[in-house]
Design a protein around this motif. Structure first.
Motif, PDB file in Angstrom:
ATOM      1  N   ASP A 292     -22.720   6.339 -20.474  1.00 45.86           N
ATOM      2  CA  ASP A 292     -21.744   5.287 -20.151  1.00 45.86           C
ATOM      3  C   ASP A 292     -20.426   5.979 -19.799  1.00 45.86           C
ATOM      4  N   ARG A 293     -20.155   6.102 -18.523  1.00 40.48           N
ATOM      5  CA  ARG A 293     -18.964   6.839 -18.102  1.00 40.48           C
ATOM      6  C   ARG A 293     -17.675   6.093 -18.465  1.00 40.48           C
ATOM      7  N   SER A 294     -17.762   4.759 -18.596  1.00 38.57           N
ATOM      8  CA  SER A 294     -16.564   3.992 -18.953  1.00 38.57           C
ATOM      9  C   SER A 294     -16.144   4.223 -20.398  1.00 38.57           C
ATOM     10  N   GLN A 295     -17.098   4.546 -21.273  1.00 38.29           N
ATOM     11  CA  GLN A 295     -16.803   4.728 -22.696  1.00 38.29           C
ATOM     12  C   GLN A 295     -16.968   6.188 -23.115  1.00 38.29           C
ATOM     13  N   ALA A 296     -16.974   7.105 -22.159  1.00 38.27           N
ATOM     14  CA  ALA A 296     -17.191   8.514 -22.478  1.00 38.27           C
ATOM     15  C   ALA A 296     -16.052   9.078 -23.314  1.00 38.27           C
ATOM     16  N   LEU A 297     -16.408   9.835 -24.343  1.00 37.07           N
ATOM     17  CA  LEU A 297     -15.409  10.520 -25.159  1.00 37.07           C
ATOM     18  C   LEU A 297     -14.976  11.806 -24.460  1.00 37.07           C
ATOM     19  N   THR A 298     -13.734  12.190 -24.688  1.00 43.75           N
ATOM     20  CA  THR A 298     -13.204  13.437 -24.140  1.00 43.75           C
ATOM     21  C   THR A 298     -13.327  14.528 -25.194  1.00 43.75           C
ATOM     22  N   ILE A 299     -13.930  15.651 -24.824  1.00 46.40           N
ATOM     23  CA  ILE A 299     -14.142  16.747 -25.761  1.00 46.40           C
ATOM     24  C   ILE A 299     -13.525  18.023 -25.202  1.00 46.40           C
ATOM     25  N   GLU A 300     -13.287  18.982 -26.102  1.00 47.81           N
ATOM     26  CA  GLU A 300     -12.812  20.306 -25.714  1.00 47.81           C
ATOM     27  C   GLU A 300     -14.005  21.233 -25.581  1.00 47.81           C
ATOM     28  N   LEU A 301     -14.175  21.846 -24.405  1.00 44.81           N
ATOM     29  CA  LEU A 301     -15.295  22.724 -24.151  1.00 44.81           C
ATOM     30  C   LEU A 301     -14.813  23.944 -23.384  1.00 44.81           C
ATOM     31  N   ASN A 302     -14.919  25.114 -24.033  1.00 46.04           N
ATOM     32  CA  ASN A 302     -14.496  26.368 -23.407  1.00 46.04           C
ATOM     33  C   ASN A 302     -13.041  26.314 -22.948  1.00 46.04           C
ATOM     34  N   GLY A 303     -12.206  25.688 -23.744  1.00 51.07           N
ATOM     35  CA  GLY A 303     -10.792  25.602 -23.433  1.00 51.07           C
ATOM     36  C   GLY A 303     -10.427  24.536 -22.430  1.00 51.07           C
ATOM     37  N   ASN A 304     -11.413  23.762 -21.982  1.00 48.19           N
ATOM     38  CA  ASN A 304     -11.159  22.694 -21.016  1.00 48.19           C
ATOM     39  C   ASN A 304     -11.434  21.329 -21.637  1.00 48.19           C
ATOM     40  N   THR A 305     -10.776  20.329 -21.110  1.00 48.40           N
ATOM     41  CA  THR A 305     -11.001  18.950 -21.548  1.00 48.40           C
ATOM     42  C   THR A 305     -11.998  18.298 -20.605  1.00 48.40           C
ATOM     43  N   VAL A 306     -13.111  17.823 -21.188  1.00 42.92           N
ATOM     44  CA  VAL A 306     -14.212  17.302 -20.389  1.00 42.92           C
ATOM     45  C   VAL A 306     -14.616  15.929 -20.923  1.00 42.92           C
ATOM     46  N   ALA A 307     -14.874  14.986 -20.017  1.00 41.48           N
ATOM     47  CA  ALA A 307     -15.427  13.687 -20.405  1.00 41.48           C
ATOM     48  C   ALA A 307     -16.942  13.816 -20.549  1.00 41.48           C
ATOM     49  N   HIS A 308     -17.466  13.397 -21.715  1.00 42.33           N
ATOM     50  CA  HIS A 308     -18.894  13.544 -22.009  1.00 42.33           C
ATOM     51  C   HIS A 308     -19.542  12.159 -21.956  1.00 42.33           C
ATOM     52  N   PRO A 309     -20.255  11.812 -20.883  1.00 42.74           N
ATOM     53  CA  PRO A 309     -20.813  10.456 -20.753  1.00 42.74           C
ATOM     54  C   PRO A 309     -21.938  10.133 -21.724  1.00 42.74           C
ATOM     55  N   ALA A 310     -22.442  11.139 -22.467  1.00 43.31           N
ATOM     56  CA  ALA A 310     -23.465  10.865 -23.485  1.00 43.31           C
ATOM     57  C   ALA A 310     -22.857  10.724 -24.874  1.00 43.31           C
ATOM     58  N   MET A 311     -21.564  11.057 -25.018  1.00 46.41           N
ATOM     59  CA  MET A 311     -20.837  10.836 -26.267  1.00 46.41           C
ATOM     60  C   MET A 311     -19.903   9.656 -26.043  1.00 46.41           C
ATOM     61  N   LEU A 312     -20.163   8.574 -26.732  1.00 44.18           N
ATOM     62  CA  LEU A 312     -19.508   7.309 -26.410  1.00 44.18           C
ATOM     63  C   LEU A 312     -18.607   6.836 -27.547  1.00 44.18           C
ATOM     64  N   GLY A 313     -17.453   6.304 -27.158  1.00 37.99           N
ATOM     65  CA  GLY A 313     -16.563   5.640 -28.104  1.00 37.99           C
ATOM     66  C   GLY A 313     -16.584   4.149 -27.820  1.00 37.99           C
ATOM     67  N   LEU A 314     -17.295   3.389 -28.634  1.00 39.33           N
ATOM     68  CA  LEU A 314     -17.456   1.952 -28.411  1.00 39.33           C
ATOM     69  C   LEU A 314     -16.349   1.200 -29.147  1.00 39.33           C
ATOM     70  N   GLY A 315     -15.583   0.408 -28.383  1.00 41.58           N
ATOM     71  CA  GLY A 315     -14.454  -0.330 -28.954  1.00 41.58           C
ATOM     72  C   GLY A 315     -14.811  -1.760 -29.314  1.00 41.58           C
ATOM     73  N   THR A 316     -13.768  -2.550 -29.568  1.00 43.49           N
ATOM     74  CA  THR A 316     -13.975  -3.913 -30.047  1.00 43.49           C
ATOM     75  C   THR A 316     -14.773  -4.765 -29.063  1.00 43.49           C
ATOM     76  N   GLN A 317     -14.616  -4.494 -27.764  1.00 46.32           N
ATOM     77  CA  GLN A 317     -15.339  -5.277 -26.766  1.00 46.32           C
ATOM     78  C   GLN A 317     -16.829  -4.978 -26.784  1.00 46.32           C
ATOM     79  N   ASP A 318     -17.234  -3.882 -27.447  1.00 48.36           N
ATOM     80  CA  ASP A 318     -18.643  -3.490 -27.500  1.00 48.36           C
ATOM     81  C   ASP A 318     -19.288  -3.813 -28.846  1.00 48.36           C
ATOM     82  N   LEU A 319     -18.522  -4.362 -29.770  1.00 48.86           N
ATOM     83  CA  LEU A 319     -19.024  -4.663 -31.111  1.00 48.86           C
ATOM     84  C   LEU A 319     -19.148  -6.168 -31.286  1.00 48.86           C
ATOM     85  N   ASN A 320     -20.168  -6.582 -32.028  1.00 50.60           N
ATOM     86  CA  ASN A 320     -20.428  -8.003 -32.261  1.00 50.60           C
ATOM     87  C   ASN A 320     -19.538  -8.499 -33.402  1.00 50.60           C
ATOM     88  N   HIS A 321     -18.526  -9.287 -33.070  1.00 55.03           N
ATOM     89  CA  HIS A 321     -17.609  -9.786 -34.089  1.00 55.03           C
ATOM     90  C   HIS A 321     -18.073 -11.101 -34.698  1.00 55.03           C
TER      91      HIS A 321
END
Length: 616
Positions: free
Chosen positions: A308-337
């Protein structure tokens, strides 16, 4: 002797005195005989206790005291919170009436620098800021008493965001007060979730916190043939290559009413097993309960990972900042309230997660708890593993399916066995009642790295959460590990009544705005395209090209102003319609209804006076 003459005025006064006396008698009798009577006339029955709550209240064996701490003075400028407090107080009083003396209810205003304020803080209540004159606002509940040596229980603060679950939270507090000991929680895992004391490896924080909620028992998956009926909840974490006997034990445990939470994973990054062992056997670090899932009507592919590229987490890899589309940060809009497990969560992080769906021929219900956005897609798990050194490669040829994939869900059904051919003593083919199972398609979310920051402080480890993964797991255990009555308590409707007519007008205007916005964006794109086409001609006929560009820009600016005026006209029209609706409502409520009542009274009085004159 002449009899006394009873005048009409005397008889009228006597009648009024009799009516007044009768009124007082009725009030006195009703106050004694109808003290516990209630009539709930609200549309959603918000003041009527659910059967689950009634059973918990009726099951109290010893008296308990419920103390509501509410800062009356500090909230005088917070009408919404005061309205919510009235609802909480009414519900608590309803429970006290239902308990017939087993619940003592009181309300305390913990004014600043008082003993009541100290007591509220000692019970763990959390004050909020923003009260009148900067005062702190207490709005929590403390329960004391109950069976055995149960410590006081508390709700730190009645969060308005959890208003729909206020009955559940209060009933849970009562249940814990009446519960003499913690429920037993069994954990079956092939991951080192409980740490290793020999090498000094601590338990994962998400699992370690469960010791406060339950009596945790570790179960070895090797040789598992039976699950102790005293275990209230079974937690399966990355169940790899379980034997048929182990699967059968889980199957029968569920059919006997046991509660189950399953964490599977297509790529468990915390799996310590080598991908290729010394015998050349490949381990993909995936887990599955294929036979049980098929019997329950669950579709899950352990070889697929959700991106999910829209919810991809940003990680540090080899000194660079990279968006990881398989590591996801799901916010309130993605949780069943609308579910108590995820109602108050803000963020849940996952990594290389799978997804669930239902088989087309099943009667089971899959209630999503955590979902992706509609900008997601599915790739083979092997591709996600190969992209560990370069996560950006997962964005190559990215083609979203525009579906929202279910990463965690509540499965609800009357479950049937996955082993109809077995006939051991006590074998069940079908559960006696509907059951709930929580399914999560990721195990990495339990690891500390995805939700908690560990920093040394004065020789101790300071744990600072940056996501709600731990709360998510605790809520699952809290919900499934409680009584069946707790599971049956429904979420309440919010008391905020929307103005449906106004919302309909706003929705219509929004559609108009959306059409105009698209029109503006299309014209902007067309103008920019035209300008880019004119750029190559700049070297030959710079003056003509520049003039043409100026004409295009002028044309675009004029059209932009025209569309902006149309947008303002639509907004003015919307405001005019809403204002007209408001004026009509005010006229009906302030002028028309009182006028009709007054007219009816005048007509009634006129008719009575006419009848009086005729009789005379």
């Amino acid at each position: 002797m002449r009899k006394p003459h009873l005048t009409r005025s005397f008889l009228l006064r006597l009648s009024l005195a009799g009516v007044a006396l009768l009124f007082l008698v009725v009030i006195g009798v009703s106050s004694l005989s109808l003290r516990t009577a209630r009539v709930d006339l609200t549309a959603d029955r918000i003041y009527t206790l659910t059967p689950g709550t009634e059973k918990i209240v009726d099951g109290l064996r010893e008296p308990v005291t419920l103390t509501l701490y509410f800062s009356e003075h500090a909230t005088r400028d917070l009408p919404q919170l005061r309205s919510y407090e009235q609802r909480v107080q009414e519900m608590l009083r309803e429970m006290a009436v239902r308990a017939h003396g087993r619940i003592r209810f009181r309300v305390i205003d913990p004014v600043p620098y008082s003993d009541d304020e100290d007591a509220a803080q000692s019970y763990g209540l959390t004050p909020a800021t923003g009260g009148s004159n900067g005062e702190r606002v207490f709005f929590g509940l403390v329960g004391t008493g109950g069976q055995g040596e149960v410590p006081p229980q508390s709700i730190a603060f009645f969060d308005p965001a959890r208003e729909a679950f206020v009955e559940y939270d209060i009933a849970k507090l009562l249940y814990e007060l009446g519960m003499p000991k913690k429920p037993r929680l069994g954990i079956v895992s092939s991951l080192p979730v409980e740490g290793n004391l020999v090498i000094g490896e601590p338990a994962w924080a998400a699992v370690h916190q469960l010791d406060q909620l339950a009596d945790v028992v570790s179960i070895d998956p090797q040789g598992l043939t039976r699950i102790d009926p005293s275990i209230k909840l079974l937690l399966l974490i990355h169940p790899k290559k379980l034997s048929d006997d182990a699967l059968y034990a889980i199957d029968q445990y569920v059919l006997r009413g046991g509660r189950l939470a399953v964490f599977v994973d297509p790529d468990a990054e915390m799996d310590p097993a080598p991908l290729v062992d010394s015998h050349g056997v490949v381990d993909d670090h995936d887990s599955d309960l294929r036979r049980l899932f098929e019997a329950w009507g669950v579709v899950y592919d352990p070889a697929k990972v959700v991106l999910d590229r829209s919810q991809a987490l940003t990680i540090e890899l080899n000194g660079n900042t990279v968006a990881h589309p398989a590591m996801l940060g799901l916010g309130t809009q993605d949780l069943n309230h609308d579910d108590v497990v995820t109602a108050s969560l803000q963020r849940v992080n996952v990594s290389t997660a799978g997804f669930f769906d239902l088989a087309p021929d099943t009667r089971a219900r899959l209630l999503p708890l955590v979902q992706t956005s509609d900008d997601a897609m599915v790739v083979p798990a092997q591709r996600a593993r190969e992209a560990a050194a370069d996560p950006s490669s997962l964005l190559e040829n990215y083609q979203p399916t525009h579906d929202r994939y279910v990463l965690a869900a509540r499965l609800r059904d009357v479950f049937h066995t996955a082993f109809p051919e077995r006939h051991e003593a006590g074998h069940l083919n079908v559960a006696a009642a509907p059951g709930d199972i929580v399914l999560v398609a990721d195990t990495d979310m339990l690891s500390d790295r995805l939700w908690i920051d560990v920093q040394p402080l004065l020789g101790q480890q300071q744990l600072t959460p940056f996501a709600n993964n731990g709360d998510f797991v605790a809520n699952i255990v809290d919900n499934l590990g409680g009584s069946s009555e707790l599971l049956s308590i429904r979420g309440r409707a919010n008391l905020q009544r929307p103005f449906t007519k106004v919302r309909a007008l706003q929705a219509a205007a929004d559609r108009k705005f959306l059409a105009k916005k698209r029109e503006l964006e299309n014209e902007l794109y067309e103008t920019q395209r035209r300008l880019s086409e004119l750029q190559p001609a700049k070297g030959n006929t710079a003056g003509a090209a520049t003039a043409e560009q100026r004409r295009e820009v002028e044309k675009y600016l004029q059209r932009k102003l025209a569309i902006g005026k149309e947008l303002r006209d639509v907004q003015h029209q919307l405001n005019a319609e809403i204002d007209a609706l408001g004026l009509r409502l005010k006229f009906i409520g302030i002028v028309l209804v009182p006028a009709l009542v007054a007219l009816g009274g005048l007509i009634y009085g006129w008719r009575r006076s006419r009848r009086g004159r005729r009789t005379v």
